[in-house]
Write a protein that holds these residues in place. Structure first.
Motif, PDB file in Angstrom:
ATOM      1  N   ASP A 196       4.582  -4.022  15.442  1.00 44.62           N
ATOM      2  CA  ASP A 196       4.919  -3.147  16.566  1.00 44.62           C
ATOM      3  C   ASP A 196       4.448  -3.710  17.905  1.00 44.62           C
ATOM      4  OD1 ASP A 196       6.115  -1.461  14.776  1.00 44.62           O
ATOM      5  OD2 ASP A 196       4.484  -0.008  14.721  1.00 44.62           O
ATOM      6  N   TRP A 197       3.261  -4.313  17.937  1.00 44.47           N
ATOM      7  CA  TRP A 197       2.788  -4.903  19.192  1.00 44.47           C
ATOM      8  C   TRP A 197       3.719  -6.021  19.650  1.00 44.47           C
ATOM      9  CZ3 TRP A 197       0.275  -2.895  22.850  1.00 44.47           C
ATOM     10  CH2 TRP A 197      -0.898  -2.146  22.680  1.00 44.47           C
ATOM     11  N   ALA A 198       4.160  -6.866  18.730  1.00 46.43           N
ATOM     12  CA  ALA A 198       5.021  -7.984  19.110  1.00 46.43           C
ATOM     13  C   ALA A 198       6.452  -7.550  19.414  1.00 46.43           C
ATOM     14  CB  ALA A 198       5.015  -9.053  18.020  1.00 46.43           C
ATOM     15  N   LEU A 255      -0.479  -4.737   9.248  1.00 50.19           N
ATOM     16  CA  LEU A 255       0.749  -5.507   9.410  1.00 50.19           C
ATOM     17  C   LEU A 255       1.753  -4.749  10.275  1.00 50.19           C
ATOM     18  CD1 LEU A 255       2.507  -7.930   8.898  1.00 50.19           C
ATOM     19  CD2 LEU A 255       3.153  -6.950   6.684  1.00 50.19           C
ATOM     20  N   LYS A 256       1.922  -3.473  10.015  1.00 56.04           N
ATOM     21  CA  LYS A 256       2.862  -2.675  10.829  1.00 56.04           C
ATOM     22  C   LYS A 256       2.405  -2.652  12.282  1.00 56.04           C
ATOM     23  CE  LYS A 256       6.451   0.098  11.282  1.00 56.04           C
ATOM     24  NZ  LYS A 256       6.415   0.479  12.682  1.00 56.04           N
ATOM     25  N   SER A 312      12.386  -3.102   8.787  1.00 57.35           N
ATOM     26  CA  SER A 312      11.904  -3.292  10.151  1.00 57.35           C
ATOM     27  C   SER A 312      12.561  -4.510  10.786  1.00 57.35           C
ATOM     28  CB  SER A 312      10.380  -3.468  10.173  1.00 57.35           C
ATOM     29  OG  SER A 312       9.732  -2.281   9.780  1.00 57.35           O
ATOM     30  N   GLY A 313      12.773  -5.538   9.981  1.00 58.49           N
ATOM     31  CA  GLY A 313      13.379  -6.762  10.487  1.00 58.49           C
ATOM     32  C   GLY A 313      14.773  -6.568  11.044  1.00 58.49           C
ATOM     33  N   TYR A 315       0.862  -1.180   0.000  1.00 58.65           N
ATOM     34  CA  TYR A 315       0.000   0.000   0.000  1.00 58.65           C
ATOM     35  C   TYR A 315       0.901   1.233   0.000  1.00 58.65           C
ATOM     36  CZ  TYR A 315      -4.189  -2.711   1.426  1.00 58.65           C
ATOM     37  OH  TYR A 315      -5.250  -3.595   1.504  1.00 58.65           O
ATOM     38  N   ASN A 316       0.763   2.062  -1.027  1.00 56.31           N
ATOM     39  CA  ASN A 316       1.523   3.313  -1.083  1.00 56.31           C
ATOM     40  C   ASN A 316       3.027   3.106  -0.897  1.00 56.31           C
ATOM     41  OD1 ASN A 316      -0.900   4.805  -1.361  1.00 56.31           O
ATOM     42  ND2 ASN A 316      -1.229   4.671   0.845  1.00 56.31           N
ATOM     43  N   TYR A 317       3.555   2.107  -1.612  1.00 62.24           N
ATOM     44  CA  TYR A 317       4.986   1.785  -1.582  1.00 62.24           C
ATOM     45  C   TYR A 317       5.443   1.263  -0.227  1.00 62.24           C
ATOM     46  CZ  TYR A 317       6.159   3.980  -6.109  1.00 62.24           C
ATOM     47  OH  TYR A 317       6.265   4.291  -7.442  1.00 62.24           O
ATOM     48  N   SER A 318       4.559   0.758   0.599  1.00 63.20           N
ATOM     49  CA  SER A 318       4.945   0.338   1.938  1.00 63.20           C
ATOM     50  C   SER A 318       4.097  -0.850   2.390  1.00 63.20           C
ATOM     51  CB  SER A 318       4.777   1.509   2.910  1.00 63.20           C
ATOM     52  OG  SER A 318       5.309   1.201   4.182  1.00 63.20           O
ATOM     53  N   VAL A 319       4.288  -1.254   3.657  1.00 63.50           N
ATOM     54  CA  VAL A 319       3.472  -2.305   4.239  1.00 63.50           C
ATOM     55  C   VAL A 319       2.129  -1.719   4.657  1.00 63.50           C
ATOM     56  CG1 VAL A 319       5.444  -3.651   5.046  1.00 63.50           C
ATOM     57  CG2 VAL A 319       4.418  -1.936   6.552  1.00 63.50           C
ATOM     58  N   THR A 320       1.171  -2.584   4.895  1.00 60.60           N
ATOM     59  CA  THR A 320      -0.150  -2.120   5.307  1.00 60.60           C
ATOM     60  C   THR A 320      -0.146  -1.719   6.780  1.00 60.60           C
ATOM     61  OG1 THR A 320      -0.872  -4.316   5.994  1.00 60.60           O
ATOM     62  CG2 THR A 320      -1.243  -3.711   3.669  1.00 60.60           C
ATOM     63  N   ALA A 321      -1.129  -0.894   7.139  1.00 67.97           N
ATOM     64  CA  ALA A 321      -1.265  -0.470   8.539  1.00 67.97           C
ATOM     65  C   ALA A 321      -1.503  -1.658   9.480  1.00 67.97           C
ATOM     66  CB  ALA A 321      -2.384   0.559   8.671  1.00 67.97           C
TER      67      ALA A 321
END
Length: 197
Positions: free
Chosen positions: A105-107, A100-101, A140-141, A92-98
């Protein structure tokens, strides 16, 4: 520390899709991966799809006395108990979806339950087949201490002819299934390698 995994172990894979739509092509990739393990095309792996839709939006005000909301605790436990991860990441918009992010972040909240495990990414979409989302997820990884396999890569243009998916979002392209099989085998090998270091 001696590894809990051996080449004969069943590897527990947590599969996470960045799209919440049931007929999502990316979710179809996960269903196909599960089929490949249940029909013994890929052995030694058990894939568990984890639904991220119940997670609230990240808000540290929800962390009370060091405890998380129940849906977050359940999710974090599932991640912690998994040996490795399969991400299906739409772009989505050259990035990951909200969603998934948000799950990532929660984990990652202390203690980070992603750390020191293997992961693979697959994606389906238009144009580049969701490839840009994979690059963002890999970034992110680095911070999460996730170890992504580098090859083979899996980007699938879902809109090319002949059709890659049926009307319900199930993968029907045989070549793509073979490529997905290669990704799973590489993830299995890398997971065993990390756990026998």
């Amino acid at each position: 520390m001696e590894s809990a995994l051996s080449p004969k172990s069943i590897i527990n894979v947590a599969a996470i899709c960045g799209s919440l739509r049931k007929a999502s092509y990316n979710r179809g990739l996960i269903r196909s991966a599960i089929d490949l393990t249940t029909n013994q095309s890929v052995t030694g792996m058990s894939i568990n799809y984890i639904d991220i839709s119940p997670l609230p939006m990240l808000n540290t005000d929800l962390e009370i006395d060091g405890k998380y909301p129940q849906s977050v605790t359940t999710f974090r436990d599932q991640i912690l108990q998994s040996d490795c991860f399969l991400f299906a990441s739409p772009e989505y918009n050259y990035s990951v979806t909200a969603p998934l992010k948000n799950a990532i972040d929660w984990a990652s909240r202390p203690p980070n339950v992603w750390a020191d495990k293997a992961a693979a990414i697959v994606s389906a979409g238009g144009g580049f087949g969701g490839g840009r989302s994979q690059y963002v997820l890999r970034q992110s990884g680095v911070y999460l201490d996730l170890h992504f396999i580098n090859k083979p890569e899996f980007f699938l243009n879902a809109f090319e002819s002949p059709p890659k998916f049926d009307d319900e979002g199930n993968l029907i392209d045989l070549e793509a299934k073979e490529r997905l099989k290669s990704v799973l085998n590489a993830l299995k090998a890398f997971t065993l390698r990390l756990n026998n270091k």
